[in-house]
Design a protein around this motif. Structure first.
Motif, PDB file in Angstrom:
ATOM      1  N   ALA A 102       7.865   3.159   7.062  1.00  0.00           N
ATOM      2  CA  ALA A 102       8.268   3.831   8.571  1.00  0.00           C
ATOM      3  C   ALA A 102       7.804   5.509   9.039  1.00  0.00           C
ATOM      4  N   GLU A 103       8.346   6.353   8.299  1.00  0.00           N
ATOM      5  CA  GLU A 103       8.794   7.844   8.983  1.00  0.00           C
ATOM      6  C   GLU A 103       7.213   7.896   7.974  1.00  0.00           C
ATOM      7  N   GLU A 104       6.348   7.679   7.282  1.00  0.00           N
ATOM      8  CA  GLU A 104       4.907   8.105   7.220  1.00  0.00           C
ATOM      9  C   GLU A 104       4.439   7.793   8.620  1.00  0.00           C
ATOM     10  N   ARG A 105       4.211   6.141   8.708  1.00  0.00           N
ATOM     11  CA  ARG A 105       3.961   6.017   9.779  1.00  0.00           C
ATOM     12  C   ARG A 105       3.854   6.535  11.326  1.00  0.00           C
TER      13      ARG A 105
ATOM     14  N   VAL B 202      -2.493  -4.768   5.205  1.00  0.00           N
ATOM     15  CA  VAL B 202      -0.859  -5.232   4.702  1.00  0.00           C
ATOM     16  C   VAL B 202       0.157  -3.692   4.568  1.00  0.00           C
ATOM     17  N   LEU B 203      -1.351  -2.948   4.189  1.00  0.00           N
ATOM     18  CA  LEU B 203      -0.808  -1.242   4.002  1.00  0.00           C
ATOM     19  C   LEU B 203       0.015  -0.551   4.971  1.00  0.00           C
ATOM     20  N   VAL B 204      -0.744  -1.352   5.981  1.00  0.00           N
ATOM     21  CA  VAL B 204      -0.507   0.359   7.067  1.00  0.00           C
ATOM     22  C   VAL B 204       0.092  -0.837   8.540  1.00  0.00           C
ATOM     23  N   SER B 205       0.628  -2.556   8.439  1.00  0.00           N
ATOM     24  CA  SER B 205       1.285  -3.486   8.714  1.00  0.00           C
ATOM     25  C   SER B 205       2.983  -2.859   9.149  1.00  0.00           C
ATOM     26  N   GLY B 206       3.416  -2.192   7.173  1.00  0.00           N
ATOM     27  CA  GLY B 206       4.531  -3.102   6.602  1.00  0.00           C
ATOM     28  C   GLY B 206       5.175  -4.147   6.225  1.00  0.00           C
ATOM     29  N   VAL B 207       3.849  -5.236   6.191  1.00  0.00           N
ATOM     30  CA  VAL B 207       4.154  -7.151   5.683  1.00  0.00           C
ATOM     31  C   VAL B 207       4.222  -7.165   4.280  1.00  0.00           C
ATOM     32  N   LEU B 208       4.609  -6.138   3.372  1.00  0.00           N
ATOM     33  CA  LEU B 208       4.040  -6.117   2.163  1.00  0.00           C
ATOM     34  C   LEU B 208       5.489  -6.764   2.015  1.00  0.00           C
ATOM     35  N   GLY B 209       5.643  -7.968   0.957  1.00  0.00           N
ATOM     36  CA  GLY B 209       6.716  -9.098   0.473  1.00  0.00           C
ATOM     37  C   GLY B 209       6.844  -9.685   1.674  1.00  0.00           C
ATOM     38  N   ASN B 210       6.552 -10.337   2.795  1.00  0.00           N
ATOM     39  CA  ASN B 210       6.608 -11.170   3.778  1.00  0.00           C
ATOM     40  C   ASN B 210       5.594 -12.078   3.341  1.00  0.00           C
ATOM     41  N   GLU B 211       4.446 -11.140   3.611  1.00  0.00           N
ATOM     42  CA  GLU B 211       3.489 -12.163   4.420  1.00  0.00           C
ATOM     43  C   GLU B 211       2.373 -11.957   3.254  1.00  0.00           C
ATOM     44  N   ILE B 212       2.297 -11.029   2.085  1.00  0.00           N
ATOM     45  CA  ILE B 212       1.788 -11.001   0.781  1.00  0.00           C
ATOM     46  C   ILE B 212       2.701 -10.434  -0.568  1.00  0.00           C
ATOM     47  N   SER B 213       3.255 -11.281  -1.847  1.00  0.00           N
ATOM     48  CA  SER B 213       3.634 -10.118  -2.455  1.00  0.00           C
ATOM     49  C   SER B 213       3.299  -9.426  -3.278  1.00  0.00           C
ATOM     50  N   SER B 214       3.903  -8.641  -4.058  1.00  0.00           N
ATOM     51  CA  SER B 214       3.678  -7.456  -4.172  1.00  0.00           C
ATOM     52  C   SER B 214       2.875  -7.418  -5.857  1.00  0.00           C
ATOM     53  N   GLU B 215       2.486  -8.939  -6.435  1.00  0.00           N
ATOM     54  CA  GLU B 215       1.680  -9.124  -7.600  1.00  0.00           C
ATOM     55  C   GLU B 215       0.230  -9.388  -7.458  1.00  0.00           C
ATOM     56  N   GLN B 216       0.412 -10.193  -5.676  1.00  0.00           N
ATOM     57  CA  GLN B 216      -1.356  -9.965  -5.536  1.00  0.00           C
ATOM     58  C   GLN B 216      -1.340  -9.144  -4.752  1.00  0.00           C
ATOM     59  N   TRP B 217      -0.881  -8.251  -4.012  1.00  0.00           N
ATOM     60  CA  TRP B 217      -1.062  -6.597  -3.535  1.00  0.00           C
ATOM     61  C   TRP B 217      -1.527  -6.037  -4.799  1.00  0.00           C
ATOM     62  N   SER B 218      -1.179  -6.240  -5.485  1.00  0.00           N
ATOM     63  CA  SER B 218      -1.488  -4.699  -6.865  1.00  0.00           C
ATOM     64  C   SER B 218      -3.044  -5.149  -7.864  1.00  0.00           C
ATOM     65  N   GLN B 219      -2.396  -6.466  -7.357  1.00  0.00           N
ATOM     66  CA  GLN B 219      -4.031  -6.787  -7.967  1.00  0.00           C
ATOM     67  C   GLN B 219      -5.265  -6.815  -7.480  1.00  0.00           C
ATOM     68  N   HIS B 220      -5.522  -5.496  -6.673  1.00  0.00           N
ATOM     69  CA  HIS B 220      -6.415  -5.145  -6.038  1.00  0.00           C
ATOM     70  C   HIS B 220      -6.689  -3.521  -6.126  1.00  0.00           C
ATOM     71  N   PHE B 221      -5.383  -2.919  -7.024  1.00  0.00           N
ATOM     72  CA  PHE B 221      -5.791  -1.303  -7.311  1.00  0.00           C
ATOM     73  C   PHE B 221      -5.938  -1.248  -8.964  1.00  0.00           C
ATOM     74  N   THR B 222      -6.765  -0.324  -8.811  1.00  0.00           N
ATOM     75  CA  THR B 222      -6.649   0.578 -10.949  1.00  0.00           C
ATOM     76  C   THR B 222      -5.149   1.278 -11.070  1.00  0.00           C
ATOM     77  N   GLU B 223      -4.156   1.734  -9.842  1.00  0.00           N
ATOM     78  CA  GLU B 223      -3.344   2.062 -10.211  1.00  0.00           C
ATOM     79  C   GLU B 223      -2.106   1.482  -9.303  1.00  0.00           C
ATOM     80  N   SER B 224      -0.878   1.777  -9.219  1.00  0.00           N
ATOM     81  CA  SER B 224       0.392   1.912  -8.214  1.00  0.00           C
ATOM     82  C   SER B 224       0.061   2.454  -7.576  1.00  0.00           C
ATOM     83  N   VAL B 225      -0.131   1.317  -6.171  1.00  0.00           N
ATOM     84  CA  VAL B 225      -0.014   2.006  -4.377  1.00  0.00           C
ATOM     85  C   VAL B 225       1.359   1.419  -3.607  1.00  0.00           C
ATOM     86  N   GLU B 226       2.603   2.528  -2.802  1.00  0.00           N
ATOM     87  CA  GLU B 226       3.010   1.951  -2.475  1.00  0.00           C
ATOM     88  C   GLU B 226       2.641   1.736  -0.664  1.00  0.00           C
ATOM     89  N   PRO B 227       2.913   0.924  -0.688  1.00  0.00           N
ATOM     90  CA  PRO B 227       2.833   0.891   1.591  1.00  0.00           C
ATOM     91  C   PRO B 227       3.688   1.959   1.511  1.00  0.00           C
TER      92      PRO B 227
END
Length: 135
Positions: free
Chosen positions: A64-67, A36-61
């Motif tokens: 496009a420029e970083e990629r 999800v992090l590398v593909s850019g599908v956050l918000g489409n295939e997985i919600s931000s809430e579900q995403w954040s449950q995996h981490f101890t702190e905030s992680v931004e995907p």
């Protein structure tokens, strides 16, 4: 095939390697979350809430420029295939992602075109003669 190059190289980014995982996150969950992090599908295939449950702190995907910036650093990549490369566009695509070394069994009726394309891009091509993929 090009998405394999992208995902595998993006998985080596320092941000991916230093993700602040919560304890007890399974390896398969980590792998899916990294996709999800590398593909850019956050918000489409997985919600931000579900995403954040995996981490101890905030992680931004990745943006496009970083990629784009990270992908531009790919060089001297090795590529192998358990079947032949049937079309030149496979080699054109490999070139875009820094491939310099290719191993395939050979055996395509278009091997001459593949060899020419590898020569054009100054790639090393080895035909192993060993085909591992069978119908």
């Amino acid at each position: 095939m090009k998405y394999i190059y992208i995902y595998m190289w993006l998985r080596q980014h320092k941000r991916v390697l230093a993700l602040p995982w919560k304890q007890n996150i399974k390896r398969s969950e980590k792998s899916n979350t990294i996709d999800v992090l590398v593909s850019g599908v956050l918000g489409n295939e997985i919600s931000s809430e579900q995403w954040s449950q995996h981490f101890t702190e905030s992680v931004e995907p990745f943006t496009a420029e970083e990629r784009r910036e990270w992908l531009s650093t790919m060089s001297d990549v090795a590529l192998s295939s358990d079947a032949f490369f049937p079309f030149k566009d496979n080699i054109d695509c490999a070139n875009q992602f820094g491939v310099k070394y290719i191993v395939s069994p050979g055996g395509s009726t278009r091997d001459d075109e593949i060899i020419e394309a590898c020569d054009e891009y100054d790639m090393v091509l080895i035909h192993s003669g060993l085909r591992l993929f069978h119908h």
